[in-house]
Each structure stands twice: as structure tokens, then as C-alpha cells.
Design an enzyme around this catalytic site. Structure first.
Site, PDB file in Angstrom:
ATOM      1  N   PRO A   1       0.819  -1.201   0.000  1.00 47.99           N
ATOM      2  CA  PRO A   1       0.000   0.000   0.000  1.00 47.99           C
ATOM      3  C   PRO A   1       0.864   1.267   0.000  1.00 47.99           C
ATOM      4  O   PRO A   1       1.964   1.279   0.506  1.00 47.99           O
ATOM      5  CB  PRO A   1      -0.772  -0.120   1.309  1.00 47.99           C
ATOM      6  CG  PRO A   1       0.094  -0.935   2.196  1.00 47.99           C
ATOM      7  CD  PRO A   1       0.871  -1.850   1.314  1.00 47.99           C
ATOM      8  N   GLU A   2       0.333   2.321  -0.635  1.00 49.94           N
ATOM      9  CA  GLU A   2       1.048   3.589  -0.739  1.00 49.94           C
ATOM     10  C   GLU A   2       0.343   4.635   0.135  1.00 49.94           C
ATOM     11  O   GLU A   2      -0.573   4.310   0.880  1.00 49.94           O
ATOM     12  CB  GLU A   2       1.116   4.012  -2.215  1.00 49.94           C
ATOM     13  CG  GLU A   2       1.749   2.923  -3.095  1.00 49.94           C
ATOM     14  CD  GLU A   2       1.804   3.273  -4.571  1.00 49.94           C
ATOM     15  OE1 GLU A   2       1.812   4.464  -4.914  1.00 49.94           O
ATOM     16  OE2 GLU A   2       1.838   2.340  -5.392  1.00 49.94           O
TER      17      GLU A   2
END
Ligand SMILES: [Zn+2]
Length: 259
Positions: free
Chosen positions: A2-3
Site C-alpha cells: 500500500p502507498e
């Protein structure tokens, strides 16, 4: 993945639920997820109240009364689960009212007591074309690799760097130091726009379902992507990928819209 947007979306779900709770216990369910001596420090956190949650880049901090924050990093494939169970759980926090765990099949996640050295915060007030120009100046590395280097810019990974470069009309393989002033201005603006939009849409849940928010809800930003996960861009042009690897993989771009 995830960013930044997925961590920010998770933070927004968790913050109102965890604020005011106290920690009952923190348990490492998978050896190596938290390094010594941090593992021993975890035991001393019982009873501490949760003041709130904060995010820096791709890191989520649980702010505690009378202690440095407990910092969670989800690695390549981790996700947070509130009051549920998931496969590959590596870490568990029990609070007075909730249970929060990290499910992480690939084990790149970490629990820390201190943020590592991180670069500019793209949604922070200081992220301007001038700052970006300083970060890219005289750099020979591809601009996409520089955008994804967490020591320069904190929070962008493959998905949102791909999208920001498309919206800015800049090819991913172009050397950072060769961007014009106009390109840098467009890229700084596009990075913020892409991230803000993704936060608003709750992050990206792709075909692999790797990201779901802490309540198990998918994000809608993946479906809104212009390039990511597509053979033909939203612009209508067939996409290409670079022959050389950039930050470990071929980079997708539109040969017409990006120069
Ligand atoms: Zn195009």
C-alpha cells in the site's frame, strides 16, 4: 502497495475508533516482525492511552500518552484489520474496545518506535515545484525511480508515481535532472492531485484484493486509474512499457501523451 492513499484512508477509518482507547497488549505473532530491543519495549506499553493516529509517507503512527509513537509499516502487501481475522497475521494490538492486527503474506511489514529518514511529504504544505526541482536537480536516475525513493519523496509507490507521471505528461525513464521547469511544475501539481483524489476514493483495491481498508471495504481509486492495470490508457492510446527496469520493474507509459 500500500502507498500513501491507502495508509491515509486506513488512518481515517481507525482514528475515530481507536482514539481514547488504551492499549491492553501488543503481540508479535510472527518472529522478525519487530526487531529487538523493540520487541521488549512493546511489553511496556500496556495501559497507555491512544491520543490519536498520524501518517508520514507510507507509515502509520499510533500516538500514545507518555511514550514515543508505535509506528506500523505494511511493507509490500500488508493490511490492517480491525475487529476481524485474516490470514498471515503478524502483529496484534488489543485495546480496551478493539483488536487491530496486521495481515501480511509477504512479511515485509514492520513495527518500529522511530520513523526512518523520510523525504518530502507530497501532501504537506511544503511540497512545491521548487522543492521537487531541488530533489531532481542533476540526477541521472529515471524520474520515476526518484519519485519512488522514500528518502526523497515519502509516500509514492508504483501505482501513484505511474499516474502522476501520466498526468504530468512526463515519461518515466527521463533522467530527473533533465526535466524542464514546466515539467517539474506539472509533476508537483499532478503528484498532489493524484494522491488527494486517491485518498478521497479510499485508496486502490486492485484485482488481487491486496488492499482493503481496516473494516474490509475496498477502495475505489484503482478503477479510476488512467494507466495502471490497463492496456489502453484512459486517453485512448495503447500503452507501452519501458524495456529497462525502473525501480525493479518495467514502467508503463503512454507514448503519445508522455514526452
Ligand atoms: Zn495517451
Amino acid at each position: 502497495m500500500p502507498e500513501l492513499p491507502e495508509i491515509e484512508a486506513s488512518k481515517r477509518v481507525l482514528a475515530p475508533r481507536l482514539r481514547g482507547d488504551s492499549l491492553v497488549s501488543c503481540r508479535i505473532l510472527s518472529p522478525g516482525f519487530c526487531r529487538n530491543p523493540s520487541a521488549r519495549r512493546l511489553e511496556k506499553l500496556s495501559g497507555r492511552a491512544i491520543r490519536g493516529l498520524a501518517r508520514r509517507g507510507k507509515y502509520l503512527a499510533i500516538e500514545l500518552e507518555g511514550s514515543t509513537p508505535l509506528i506500523l509499516h505494511l511493507g509490500m502487501s500488508g493490511r490492517l484489520i480491525l475487529d476481524g481475522r485474516g490470514p498471515h497475521e503478524r502483529f496484534e494490538i488489543q485495546t480496551t474496545r478493539h483488536r487491530l492486527s496486521i495481515s501480511d503474506p509477504r512479511r515485509f511489514g514492520r513495527v518500529l518506535f522511530r520513523f526512518p529518514k523520510l523525504g518530502a511529504e507530497p501532501l504537506g504544505p511544503g511540497f512545491s515545484p521548487r522543492i521537487l526541482a531541488e530533489l531532481l536537480r542533476r540526477r541521472k536516475a529515471p524520474v520515476k525511480a526518484l519519485l519512488m525513493d522514500q528518502r526523497l519523496v515519502a509516500g509514492l509507490g508504483n501505482i501513484y508515481a505511474t499516474e502522476a507521471l501520466f498526468e504530468a505528461g512526463v515519461r518515466p525513464g527521463k533522467a530527473g535532472g533533465r526535466l524542464s521547469r514546466a515539467e517539474i511544475e506539472r509533476l508537483a501539481r499532478a503528484s498532489r492531485r493524484v494522491l488527494r483524489r486517491a485518498v478521497r476514493l479510499g485508496g486502490s483495491t486492485l484485482a488481487d484484493q491486496a488492499y482493503l481498508d481496516p473494516l474490509g471495504k475496498p477502495g475505489r481509486a484503482g478503477a479510476a486509474a488512467s494507466l495502471y492495470g490497463r492496456a489502453v490508457g484512459r486517453c485512448g492510446h495503447p500503452l507501452r512499457s519501458t524495456r529497462r527496469l525502473i525501480a525493479g520493474r518495467r514502467a508503463i507509459y503512454c507514448p503519445v501523451c508522455q514526452r
